[in-house]
Design a protein around this motif. Structure first.
Motif, mmCIF file in Angstrom:
data_model
loop_
_atom_site.group_PDB
_atom_site.id
_atom_site.type_symbol
_atom_site.label_atom_id
_atom_site.label_comp_id
_atom_site.label_asym_id
_atom_site.label_seq_id
_atom_site.Cartn_x
_atom_site.Cartn_y
_atom_site.Cartn_z
ATOM 1 N N HIS A 108 3.359 7.174 -12.096
ATOM 2 C CA HIS A 108 1.942 7.159 -11.729
ATOM 3 C C HIS A 108 1.060 6.668 -12.869
ATOM 4 O O HIS A 108 -0.048 6.203 -12.654
ATOM 5 C CB HIS A 108 1.487 8.541 -11.239
ATOM 6 N N ARG A 109 1.588 6.775 -14.095
ATOM 7 C CA ARG A 109 0.848 6.248 -15.235
ATOM 8 C C ARG A 109 0.644 4.746 -15.105
ATOM 9 O O ARG A 109 -0.393 4.213 -15.488
ATOM 10 C CB ARG A 109 1.627 6.482 -16.521
ATOM 11 N N ILE A 110 1.631 4.078 -14.613
ATOM 12 C CA ILE A 110 1.536 2.622 -14.471
ATOM 13 C C ILE A 110 0.504 2.275 -13.407
ATOM 14 O O ILE A 110 -0.294 1.350 -13.567
ATOM 15 C CB ILE A 110 2.918 2.021 -14.114
ATOM 16 N N ALA A 111 0.517 3.032 -12.329
ATOM 17 C CA ALA A 111 -0.474 2.797 -11.276
ATOM 18 C C ALA A 111 -1.880 2.953 -11.840
ATOM 19 O O ALA A 111 -2.770 2.135 -11.602
ATOM 20 C CB ALA A 111 -0.249 3.777 -10.125
ATOM 21 N N LYS A 112 -2.049 4.003 -12.615
ATOM 22 C CA LYS A 112 -3.357 4.279 -13.189
ATOM 23 C C LYS A 112 -3.751 3.176 -14.178
ATOM 24 O O LYS A 112 -4.879 2.689 -14.174
ATOM 25 C CB LYS A 112 -3.308 5.636 -13.894
ATOM 26 N N TYR A 113 -2.807 2.803 -15.000
ATOM 27 C CA TYR A 113 -3.068 1.750 -15.982
ATOM 28 C C TYR A 113 -3.513 0.462 -15.287
ATOM 29 O O TYR A 113 -4.481 -0.180 -15.707
ATOM 30 C CB TYR A 113 -1.804 1.494 -16.813
ATOM 31 N N LEU A 114 -2.798 0.088 -14.246
ATOM 32 C CA LEU A 114 -3.120 -1.158 -13.553
ATOM 33 C C LEU A 114 -4.508 -1.100 -12.927
ATOM 34 O O LEU A 114 -5.246 -2.085 -12.923
ATOM 35 C CB LEU A 114 -2.066 -1.450 -12.477
ATOM 36 N N HIS A 115 -4.824 0.065 -12.407
ATOM 37 C CA HIS A 115 -6.139 0.225 -11.799
ATOM 38 C C HIS A 115 -7.225 0.050 -12.855
ATOM 39 O O HIS A 115 -8.242 -0.609 -12.625
ATOM 40 C CB HIS A 115 -6.231 1.596 -11.142
ATOM 41 N N ALA A 157 0.841 -1.197 0.000
ATOM 42 C CA ALA A 157 0.000 0.000 0.000
ATOM 43 C C ALA A 157 0.874 1.244 0.000
ATOM 44 O O ALA A 157 0.616 2.204 -0.727
ATOM 45 C CB ALA A 157 -0.924 0.000 1.211
ATOM 46 N N ALA A 158 1.916 1.228 0.804
ATOM 47 C CA ALA A 158 2.776 2.405 0.894
ATOM 48 C C ALA A 158 3.387 2.719 -0.464
ATOM 49 O O ALA A 158 3.345 3.858 -0.929
ATOM 50 C CB ALA A 158 3.869 2.188 1.935
ATOM 51 N N ARG A 159 3.928 1.705 -1.113
ATOM 52 C CA ARG A 159 4.579 1.970 -2.401
ATOM 53 C C ARG A 159 3.583 2.461 -3.429
ATOM 54 O O ARG A 159 3.856 3.387 -4.186
ATOM 55 C CB ARG A 159 5.297 0.711 -2.902
ATOM 56 N N TYR A 160 2.421 1.855 -3.446
ATOM 57 C CA TYR A 160 1.416 2.275 -4.417
ATOM 58 C C TYR A 160 0.988 3.723 -4.174
ATOM 59 O O TYR A 160 0.938 4.528 -5.093
ATOM 60 C CB TYR A 160 0.203 1.351 -4.370
ATOM 61 N N PHE A 161 0.695 4.031 -2.939
ATOM 62 C CA PHE A 161 0.215 5.382 -2.615
ATOM 63 C C PHE A 161 1.242 6.455 -2.973
ATOM 64 O O PHE A 161 0.886 7.529 -3.430
ATOM 65 C CB PHE A 161 -0.174 5.482 -1.137
ATOM 66 N N PHE A 162 2.505 6.138 -2.756
ATOM 67 C CA PHE A 162 3.524 7.145 -3.047
ATOM 68 C C PHE A 162 3.684 7.408 -4.534
ATOM 69 O O PHE A 162 4.090 8.491 -4.935
ATOM 70 C CB PHE A 162 4.873 6.743 -2.455
ATOM 71 N N ILE A 163 3.416 6.409 -5.355
ATOM 72 C CA ILE A 163 3.630 6.659 -6.787
ATOM 73 C C ILE A 163 2.335 6.925 -7.542
ATOM 74 O O ILE A 163 2.364 7.201 -8.724
ATOM 75 C CB ILE A 163 4.400 5.527 -7.488
ATOM 76 N N MET A 164 1.201 6.854 -6.868
ATOM 77 C CA MET A 164 -0.028 6.972 -7.649
ATOM 78 C C MET A 164 -0.325 8.411 -8.086
ATOM 79 O O MET A 164 -1.171 8.626 -8.937
ATOM 80 C CB MET A 164 -1.222 6.370 -6.918
ATOM 81 N N PRO A 222 -7.277 1.326 -3.802
ATOM 82 C CA PRO A 222 -6.884 0.886 -5.141
ATOM 83 C C PRO A 222 -5.895 -0.278 -5.148
ATOM 84 O O PRO A 222 -5.886 -1.076 -6.079
ATOM 85 C CB PRO A 222 -6.267 2.142 -5.760
ATOM 86 N N VAL A 223 -5.056 -0.354 -4.141
ATOM 87 C CA VAL A 223 -4.073 -1.436 -4.107
ATOM 88 C C VAL A 223 -4.770 -2.784 -3.996
ATOM 89 O O VAL A 223 -4.478 -3.729 -4.723
ATOM 90 C CB VAL A 223 -3.118 -1.289 -2.905
ATOM 91 N N PHE A 224 -5.729 -2.838 -3.073
ATOM 92 C CA PHE A 224 -6.446 -4.091 -2.894
ATOM 93 C C PHE A 224 -7.269 -4.426 -4.128
ATOM 94 O O PHE A 224 -7.390 -5.581 -4.505
ATOM 95 C CB PHE A 224 -7.341 -4.026 -1.650
ATOM 96 N N TYR A 225 -7.794 -3.404 -4.721
ATOM 97 C CA TYR A 225 -8.600 -3.586 -5.920
ATOM 98 C C TYR A 225 -7.796 -4.294 -7.012
ATOM 99 O O TYR A 225 -8.276 -5.238 -7.646
ATOM 100 C CB TYR A 225 -9.058 -2.204 -6.398
#
Length: 554
Positions: free
Chosen positions: A495-502, A401-408, A430-433
């Motif tokens: 953050h693009r990758i985070a968004k894409y994965l979501h 969660a920490a890593r995701y939140f920092f880069i999202m 979003p991480v759990f999602y």
RNA sequence: GUCCCGGUAGCUCAGUUGGAUAGAGCAACGGACUUCUAAUCCGUAGGUCGAGGGUUCGAAUCCUUCCCGGGACGCCA
């Protein structure tokens, strides 16, 4: 596919020029993009619009000329149309995308790699926190960002090295020594104050206690310099080990730990100043040596050697960055907190002064992090040394969660880090999602195994049975992954990758809810299993890039 | 005062480098579990893109002047 189309389009323009239908000109920059609207085809280009001005002709007219000259043999293009103000839309063979499933399966963990970098040597330096304390939220954001960026660049074909610069010299170490000394003497019963500008963090008390356990009061009655040196040596080692371990827990592994002290010892700093001096960019003023940053567009000049003869951290930094370029990096990327922005121009200027390209030094400034708990901002104080540390954060919300939140969020954006949200195991997290999507995929294959089924491979399956809206949307998204990697690498934007994965996870969940995967029809079942497997691969690849795990079960 | 970053839906934020009807998540409202995990899905509603001016076929995006929030302006790092 996109680059192929771009090439054909450019050729069409050349041909039109030869035939005299368009006046001679160089083909302007244009893009072939995936349109937002599905009705606008699979790909679209703004070429005719870009051409309008130089060719002195109406965009739609130009679009017609181009389309007439366009050679489409060997592509999957089924229909071309001119739309809107002059866009050229391409509709592809409805099954062209299905081939991507073969690719995903074949390339596996390598699917998504692109060769944007062509092996360019890049160094990403990040965190580089003073080894005088613990890592705070700013360092944490830098760690997540830097590590993810490095991974993305690697995936995009760059030769990447991760580096940590250890500030184990200079003023702050002196300061550190005096703070340690005060804590040491306090522990031994003396009533001495902590230096006003010193390190007030309580972690130093523990450090000193550890020191005492080893040396007792051995350094009580020696001269201050010896005492401080011994304390600093001990504390630096302890702090650096702690930092390394915390970063390791955060999934960050460095290739190089570079010591500032080594630059002092090797004479590199002195040498660099001399070089600048020879080039005429150093002058003396009030007994100090100054670098002419104003010669390179900065607002003011900067001291490199103090009047007491000690070089500033800026001098060390110049020597350090020169060293980086000497090591052969073609791009040198630094990730700094926004509070260092004043340092950017003079650093670039100093590199220019030394004969390097100022733009080869790229600085990503990231804005501050605000922690929220129970809807309230968690107050931090640098002065008292009270703040939430990275290891505390990992303990509270977990690494993923920490890593995701920092880069999202984009680095430019102030980051609001909601601790409660990061911890929540619900769909608003979003991480759990995303992880849940992956777990569901694994669950399907467990189910399949239980029923005695076998995982089909893409080439033995008729992929054309994947036709419903959810299936097509999912496939399209998978096909887009390599483009996403290119974009993220090009704009240095994890953050693009985070968004894409979501988004990918969302499309998968929609698909999952609309269609059963394991069904009676063996052809359909097999095709869907291939799709699901491919989705799993892409989710894993993406999550790996941002340092988040892909659990098989939740 | 100078410089940097931001200002987009109630909230948190994207926006493919100037493109087609500005998007997502959360929150709100209404629906869907006899199913491979409902930690999910489907639907509804929500906008003067901080404000004004300019550039052009076309602006959230570029130029300009303001306003608001954050940060930086040290012989600290």
């Amino acid at each position: 596919m996109q680059s192929q189309l771009a090439q054909r389009l450019a050729q069409a323009v050349e041909k039109a020029i030869q035939d005299g239908e368009i006046p001679p000109l160089t083909v302007p920059e244009f893009i072939v993009e995936v349109p937002r609207e599905k009705g606008h085809g699979d790909f679209a280009t703004n070429l005719a619009l870009m051409l309008a001005k130089p060719a002195k002709n109406a965009p739609r007219k130009l679009a017609e000329i181009i389309v007439n000259k366009l050679e489409l043999a060997g592509t999957s293009v089924q229909k071309v149309e001119i739309a809107g103000p002059g866009f050229i839309n391409f509709h592809l063979d409805p099954y062209w995308m299905h081939r991507v499933l073969l690719q995903v399966e074949e390339q596996g963990e390598h699917y998504g790699r692109v060769d944007l970098g062509e092996g360019t040597k890049v160094q990403v330096e990040f965190v580089s926190a003073n080894p005088t304390g613990l890592l705070h939220m700013g360092n944490a954001r830098g760690a997540a960002l830097g590590d993810s960026l490095a991974s993305i660049l690697e995936f995009a074909g760059y030769d990447v090295q991760r580096e940590y610069y250890i500030n184990d010299a200079g003023n702050q170490i002196e300061n550190f020594g005096r703070s340690l000394e005060a804590r040491y003497l306090q522990q031994l019963g003396q009533d001495v104050p902590l230096p006003e500008e010193g390190y007030h963090g309580e972690d130093l008390i523990d450090t000193v206690k550890n020191f005492i356990q080893q040396y007792q009061d051995k350094y009580l009655n020696v001269d201050g310099a010896t005492r401080r040196e011994k304390l600093v040596q001990f504390a630096l080692k302890e702090k650096l080990t702690a930092i390394k371990n915390t970063l390791l827990d955060f999934g960050v592994i460095y290739d190089v730990w570079f010591s500032e002290q080594s630059l002092h010892q090797s004479g590199a700093i002195e040498e660099t100043i001399k070089e600048l001096q020879q080039k005429g960019y150093i002058y003396e003023h009030e007994n100090a040596l100054w670098f002419k940053a104003t010669a390179f567009g900065d607002e003011k000049d900067e001291v490199v050697v103090r009047s007491n003869g000690i070089p500033t951290y800026f001098a060390a930094d110049i020597a350090y960055h020169k060293n980086k370029f000497q090591r052969g990096f073609q791009r040198v990327i630094n990730i700094w907190g926004a509070d260092h922005h004043g340092h950017v121009n003079r650093m670039k200027g100093s590199m220019e002064a030394l004969g390097y390209n100022r733009d080869s030094l790229e600085i990503i400034l990231m804005q501050l992090v605000r922690l929220l708990r129970g809807g309230e901002v968690v107050r931090m104080s640098k002065r008292t040394g009270r703040f939430v540390t990275l290891s505390e954060l990992i303990a509270e919300v977990g690494k993923d969660a920490a890593r995701y939140f920092f880069i999202m969020r984009s680095p430019d954006s102030h980051l609001e880090f909601d601790l409660d949200l990061a911890k929540s195991q619900t769909n608003d997290n979003p991480v759990f999602y995303i992880q849940y999507a992956h777990a569901r995929i694994c669950s399907i294959f467990r189910q399949l195994a239980e029923r005695g089924g076998e995982k089909p491979t893409a080439k033995e399956v008729d992929l054309k049975v994947l036709q419903n809206e959810q299936e097509i949307n999912l496939i399209r998204k998978l096909a887009h992954f390599p483009v996403e990697i290119s974009m993220a690498a090009q704009t240095m934007a994890p953050h693009r990758i985070a968004k894409y994965l979501h988004e990918l996870a969302g499309l998968f969940h929609s698909f999952y809810n609309s269609s059963r995967v394991i069904v009676d029809d063996p052809r359909l079942s097999a095709a869907r299993l291939v799709l699901v497997n491919a989705t799993g691969i892409v989710l894993r690849n993406g999550l790996r890039l941002i340092g988040v795990s892909a659990p098989e079960k939740m």
